[in-house]
Scaffold this motif. Structure first.
Motif, short mmCIF file in Angstrom:
data_model
loop_
_atom_site.label_atom_id
_atom_site.label_comp_id
_atom_site.label_asym_id
_atom_site.label_seq_id
_atom_site.Cartn_x
_atom_site.Cartn_y
_atom_site.Cartn_z
N PRO A 99 3.49 -11.04 -16.58
CA PRO A 99 3.27 -10.12 -15.45
C PRO A 99 3.77 -10.79 -14.17
O PRO A 99 3.49 -11.96 -13.94
N MET A 100 4.49 -10.03 -13.38
CA MET A 100 5.26 -10.65 -12.31
C MET A 100 5.32 -9.75 -11.08
O MET A 100 5.35 -8.52 -11.19
N VAL A 101 5.35 -10.40 -9.91
CA VAL A 101 5.67 -9.70 -8.66
C VAL A 101 7.03 -10.22 -8.22
O VAL A 101 7.21 -11.44 -8.08
N TYR A 106 16.20 -9.20 1.90
CA TYR A 106 17.53 -9.00 2.47
C TYR A 106 17.36 -9.04 3.99
O TYR A 106 16.80 -8.11 4.58
N GLY A 107 17.81 -10.13 4.61
CA GLY A 107 17.52 -10.32 6.02
C GLY A 107 16.02 -10.38 6.24
O GLY A 107 15.33 -11.13 5.56
N ASN A 108 15.52 -9.59 7.16
CA ASN A 108 14.08 -9.57 7.43
C ASN A 108 13.37 -8.43 6.72
O ASN A 108 12.26 -8.05 7.11
N GLN A 109 14.00 -7.87 5.73
CA GLN A 109 13.39 -6.80 4.95
C GLN A 109 13.01 -7.30 3.56
O GLN A 109 13.72 -8.13 2.98
N ILE A 110 11.91 -6.78 3.05
CA ILE A 110 11.51 -7.11 1.69
C ILE A 110 11.24 -5.82 0.90
O ILE A 110 10.93 -4.77 1.48
N GLN A 111 11.37 -5.93 -0.39
CA GLN A 111 11.03 -4.84 -1.31
C GLN A 111 10.27 -5.46 -2.47
O GLN A 111 10.70 -6.48 -3.02
N LEU A 112 9.14 -4.86 -2.85
CA LEU A 112 8.27 -5.44 -3.88
C LEU A 112 8.35 -4.64 -5.17
O LEU A 112 8.36 -3.40 -5.15
N PHE A 113 8.38 -5.35 -6.29
CA PHE A 113 8.41 -4.72 -7.61
C PHE A 113 7.31 -5.30 -8.49
O PHE A 113 7.08 -6.51 -8.48
N VAL A 172 -0.69 -3.92 -8.52
CA VAL A 172 0.05 -2.70 -8.86
C VAL A 172 -0.56 -1.49 -8.15
O VAL A 172 0.16 -0.66 -7.57
N ASP A 173 -1.89 -1.39 -8.17
CA ASP A 173 -2.58 -0.27 -7.52
C ASP A 173 -2.32 -0.26 -6.02
O ASP A 173 -2.20 0.82 -5.41
N ALA A 174 -2.24 -1.44 -5.41
CA ALA A 174 -1.96 -1.51 -3.96
C ALA A 174 -0.59 -0.91 -3.65
O ALA A 174 -0.41 -0.21 -2.66
N LEU A 175 0.39 -1.17 -4.53
CA LEU A 175 1.73 -0.61 -4.32
C LEU A 175 1.72 0.91 -4.51
O LEU A 175 2.41 1.64 -3.78
N ILE A 176 0.95 1.38 -5.50
CA ILE A 176 0.87 2.82 -5.74
C ILE A 176 0.28 3.52 -4.52
O ILE A 176 0.83 4.51 -4.01
N LYS A 177 -0.83 3.01 -4.01
CA LYS A 177 -1.47 3.62 -2.85
C LYS A 177 -0.57 3.55 -1.63
O LYS A 177 -0.53 4.48 -0.81
#
Length: 247
Positions: A99-101, A106-113, A172-177
């Protein structure tokens, strides 16, 4: 070190900071030519930032008939081009079966998976990946209210320490909300599983509405355009009803 990792307050003893060379994926992930080109052209560096396990943080491993969560990994992937992150995340998560985050930067932007995983009964060395849950790009220099709430929810002090499954499920729930709150413009307090179902219905309606609008732009017959317009109105009414349930 990303701003997110500072906000989450992960203990220093969980820090790894190891580089994962792209060669690892070339040799272990069975990449086709297109995937290999994607790694070469898009990825600058992959770092294994943290390994959270029982020895470094007081959380118990979890195991049942379908899952085994003995630890949680946090990887940061620096990008040269913000391209096809969903495909990259899928490849990385399949190659490293924990299980992984994943934090794309990219620059000062982030995207979480994130994505829950299940045991692969036919191959002990692989896990079956469930649905990828991911955010849009977040500007760390200008976070809005929803971004700040997400960071608060991801602070390690606000995650369950019962075991690694409940710990990861909270992430995961935090990302969904978060995704739902961005969609409706308000914070979401409901159960994440219920919210997720409504969110899927909303995104499905959005996709259908956009497809009809696209066809409307090319339609030359007035009657057909009128029918499509009525259908869009019906779908937007359905969307409003779902949105009201979330408010």
């Amino acid at each position: 070190m990303s701003k997110l990792s500072e906000i989450t307050d992960i203990p220093v003893k969980c820090e790894l900071g190891n580089t994962v060379f792209k060669k690892f994926f070339y040799e272990n992930a069975k990449l086709n030519r297109s995937d290999r080109d994607l790694f070469i052209q898009s990825i600058d560096k992959i770092k294994w930032e943290y390994c959270l396990k029982n020895e470094t943080i007081n959380i118990k491993p979890f195991k049942d008939d379908i899952r085994e969560y003995s630890e949680v990994e946090i990887l940061k992937i620096g990008l040269k081009i913000p391209n096809k992150t969903k495909r990259i995340a899928e490849i990385v998560m399949r190659a490293i079966p924990y299980p992984m985050v994943i934090i794309f930067q990219y620059g000062n932007q982030i995207q979480l998976f994130t994505a829950h995983q299940r045991l692969n009964l036919s191959n002990n060395n692989k896990n079956a990946l469930e649905e990828l849950i991911f955010t849009d790009w977040i500007n760390l220099d200008d976070p809005d209210e929803a971004d700040e709430k997400l960071f608060e929810n991801l602070n390690i002090k606000n995650l369950s320490f019962t075991n690694f499954y409940t710990f990861y499920k909270d992430i995961v729930d935090a990302l969904i909300k978060y995704n739902v709150s961005k969609l409706i413009g308000e914070p979401v307090a409901d159960d994440a599983d219920e919210v997720k179902s409504l969110y899927d219905d909303l995104t499905s309606l959005d996709t259908e509405i956009e497809a009809i609008k696209s066809r409307m732009g090319k339609e030359t017959q007035f009657n057909r355009r009128l029918e499509m317009n009525i259908k869009v109105k019906e779908l937007e009414d359905q969307k409003k009803e779902l949105t009201d349930k979330l408010n």
